[in-house]
Design a protein around this motif. Structure first.
Motif, PDB file in Angstrom:
ATOM      1  N   TYR A  61       0.839  -1.204   0.000  1.00 16.83           N
ATOM      2  CA  TYR A  61       0.000   0.000   0.000  1.00 16.83           C
ATOM      3  C   TYR A  61       0.875   1.256   0.000  1.00 16.83           C
ATOM      4  N   THR A  62       1.939   1.222   0.786  1.00  7.56           N
ATOM      5  CA  THR A  62       2.881   2.349   0.827  1.00  7.56           C
ATOM      6  C   THR A  62       3.495   2.592  -0.544  1.00  7.56           C
ATOM      7  N   MET A  63       3.850   1.507  -1.243  1.00 11.03           N
ATOM      8  CA  MET A  63       4.422   1.624  -2.575  1.00 11.03           C
ATOM      9  C   MET A  63       3.429   2.267  -3.536  1.00 11.03           C
ATOM     10  N   VAL A  64       2.170   1.859  -3.452  1.00 12.96           N
ATOM     11  CA  VAL A  64       1.132   2.421  -4.324  1.00 12.96           C
ATOM     12  C   VAL A  64       0.990   3.924  -4.071  1.00 12.96           C
ATOM     13  N   VAL A  65       0.937   4.314  -2.794  1.00 12.13           N
ATOM     14  CA  VAL A  65       0.788   5.726  -2.445  1.00 12.13           C
ATOM     15  C   VAL A  65       2.030   6.517  -2.845  1.00 12.13           C
ATOM     16  N   PHE A  66       3.206   5.907  -2.684  1.00 12.31           N
ATOM     17  CA  PHE A  66       4.457   6.564  -3.067  1.00 12.31           C
ATOM     18  C   PHE A  66       4.482   6.837  -4.571  1.00 12.31           C
ATOM     19  N   ILE A  67       4.067   5.858  -5.346  1.00 15.09           N
ATOM     20  CA  ILE A  67       4.008   6.017  -6.813  1.00 15.09           C
ATOM     21  C   ILE A  67       2.969   7.080  -7.182  1.00 15.09           C
ATOM     22  N   LYS A  68       1.828   7.096  -6.471  1.00 17.27           N
ATOM     23  CA  LYS A  68       0.804   8.114  -6.700  1.00 17.27           C
ATOM     24  C   LYS A  68       1.367   9.510  -6.403  1.00 17.27           C
ATOM     25  N   SER A  69       2.170   9.614  -5.363  1.00 12.90           N
ATOM     26  CA  SER A  69       2.771  10.902  -4.998  1.00 12.90           C
ATOM     27  C   SER A  69       3.725  11.389  -6.085  1.00 12.90           C
ATOM     28  N   ILE A  70       4.550  10.472  -6.593  1.00 19.48           N
ATOM     29  CA  ILE A  70       5.483  10.829  -7.666  1.00 19.48           C
ATOM     30  C   ILE A  70       4.718  11.266  -8.916  1.00 19.48           C
ATOM     31  N   ALA A  71       3.671  10.504  -9.263  1.00 18.60           N
ATOM     32  CA  ALA A  71       2.865  10.831 -10.438  1.00 18.60           C
ATOM     33  C   ALA A  71       2.178  12.186 -10.264  1.00 18.60           C
ATOM     34  N   LEU A  72       1.681  12.434  -9.062  1.00 19.37           N
ATOM     35  CA  LEU A  72       1.010  13.703  -8.766  1.00 19.37           C
ATOM     36  C   LEU A  72       1.977  14.874  -8.937  1.00 19.37           C
ATOM     37  N   PHE A  73       3.181  14.687  -8.451  1.00 18.57           N
ATOM     38  CA  PHE A  73       4.186  15.755  -8.482  1.00 18.57           C
ATOM     39  C   PHE A  73       4.692  16.022  -9.898  1.00 18.57           C
ATOM     40  N   ASN A  74       4.819  14.963 -10.694  1.00 19.53           N
ATOM     41  CA  ASN A  74       5.412  15.101 -12.026  1.00 19.53           C
ATOM     42  C   ASN A  74       4.416  15.388 -13.135  1.00 19.53           C
ATOM     43  N   SER A  75       3.162  15.021 -12.923  1.00 19.01           N
ATOM     44  CA  SER A  75       2.192  15.138 -14.022  1.00 19.01           C
ATOM     45  C   SER A  75       1.252  16.329 -13.898  1.00 19.01           C
ATOM     46  N   ARG A  76       1.285  17.040 -12.777  1.00 21.18           N
ATOM     47  CA  ARG A  76       0.325  18.132 -12.579  1.00 21.18           C
ATOM     48  C   ARG A  76       1.008  19.485 -12.394  1.00 21.18           C
TER      49      ARG A  76
END
Length: 391
Positions: free
Chosen positions: A153-168
């Protein structure tokens, strides 16, 4: 054996020091008079959950847990909440229009489910008269499963955080006006290293048939202790600077009277003058008044060329005027105006609680080091010393 004991003791001292720091940090934020907002609330929660996780680990390693079965084996998975808190912090810090309530409800739902399952298992063991060793073995097996789920779950949230930071990035261009966000990239790199240590610890622990390898978690706990220091200092400091800069910039604009008049001077007559003269002095005075009244020095990207172009002068001639009539080169001329702006704001009681760095950056400096170096050059003291002198 003696060396192992000393290493373990050292890790425990560092861990306990991190716990004290984390709790102190959370307490200071909680009792702060100044409003901090949602970003700092979730940053504070992340620090708190990392701290509680390390405190729990320290108490277990030191054998300081209660002898009561329900307390002894009820290990709270605080680590599960750490990355989700950062994810929500990121949303609020970047001022993104994204709902966080469904995500938080799902996260807390899983968290409390973990606790409920532990309580059910302990109750079941007591009802069926399990021995302590049998209960320990059962809880370790469940703990391994819980940790794997928590890691995924931590990995999923970590990847979501990276995607949020880089794509928006287009959605948080406003924030980029006040913060380059490099510190968040550094945090993600450090968090990635912590996650790597975590997966290695899980693998080693699963391969230990005796389930007796807590030492593999010491590097992980040490890295999370460092993470506490990093988040505590950088997150709060950067947030305060950004919020201060937003207010400072708005207030400066309110007091800035821009009539948008054309720069008025006789080009032909002054361009023909190539010697030091009264007319050149008058022209420089006009330029100086124009720069000050329009606060052009607040632009951190202001250069000799851009100013010359806006005045319809050659950069060489503008440089000649500044060098001869301000007794400074262009860089020092602009920086001195910025320092005067800083001194004016520091003296204003309205900005008493604003960070000195935010004042420097909103006065036109593009870095803390350049600001401090220039302030020392023109005043003979640091900004902090200047502020203490006028208090």
């Amino acid at each position: 054996m003696e060396n192992q004991f000393s290493v373990v003791s050292l890790f425990n001292i560092i861990l306990f020091t991190g716990v004290i720091y984390g709790l102190t940090f959370c307490a200071i934020l909680f009792f702060m008079k100044r409003k901090t907002g949602k970003p700092i609330l979730f940053l504070n929660l992340q620090v708190l959950f990392i701290t509680l996780n390390n405190l729990q680990a320290w108490l277990i390693d030191m054998g300081l847990t209660s002898s009561l079965v329900f307390i002894k084996f009820l290990k709270i998975p605080w680590y599960f909440l750490c990355m989700p808190m950062f994810y929500v912090f990121l949303i609020y810090y970047l001022k993104l229009k994204k709902r966080t309530k469904p995500f938080m409800m799902a996260t807390l739902g899983v968290f409390f489910t973990f606790i409920l399952v532990r309580l059910i298992l302990i109750s079941y063991s007591q009802a069926h008269h399990y021995s302590e060793s049998e209960l320990r073995s059962m809880m370790m097996r469940y703990g391994n499963l819980e940790e794997i789920i928590g890691f995924l779950y931590t990995m999923v949230v970590f990847i979501k955080s990276i995607a949020l930071f880089n794509s928006r990035k287009r959605q948080f261009e406003f924030v980029l006006l006040y913060d380059d966000l490099i510190w968040i990239k550094h945090f993600m790199n450090l968090a990635g290293l912590v996650i790597l240590m975590w997966v290695l610890a899980i693998i080693i622990n699963l391969n230990d048939q005796n389930n007796n390898s807590p030492i593999v978690y010491y590097p992980l706990r040490l890295s999370t202790t460092i993470l506490i220091y990093w988040i505590g200092f950088k997150g709060l400091f950067r947030f305060r600077i950004m919020e201060d800069r937003i207010v400072l910039r708005e207030n400066i604009k309110k007091h800035l009277d821009l009539e948008q008049k054309d720069f008025d001077w006789d080009q032909k007559e002054d361009r023909q003058e190539k010697i030091i003269s009264k007319k050149q002095q008058e022209l420089f005075n006009k330029i100086n008044t124009h720069v000050i009244d329009h606060k052009l020095f607040l632009d951190p990207f202001l250069s000799l060329e851009t100013l010359a172009n806006s005045l319809e002068l050659s950069s060489g001639y503008l440089s000649f005027l500044i060098n001869n009539y301000s007794s400074n080169n262009f860089s020092d001329y602009i920086n001195e105006l910025r320092i005067n702006q800083v001194k004016q704001i520091i003296k204003d009681p309205e900005y008493l609680n604003y960070t000195i760095v935010s004042i420097g950056l909103e006065s036109g400096f593009n870095s803390k080091s350049t600001f401090y170096k220039s302030f020392k050059k023109f005043t003979g003291m640091s900004p902090v010393e200047f502020k203490k002198q006028i208090e």
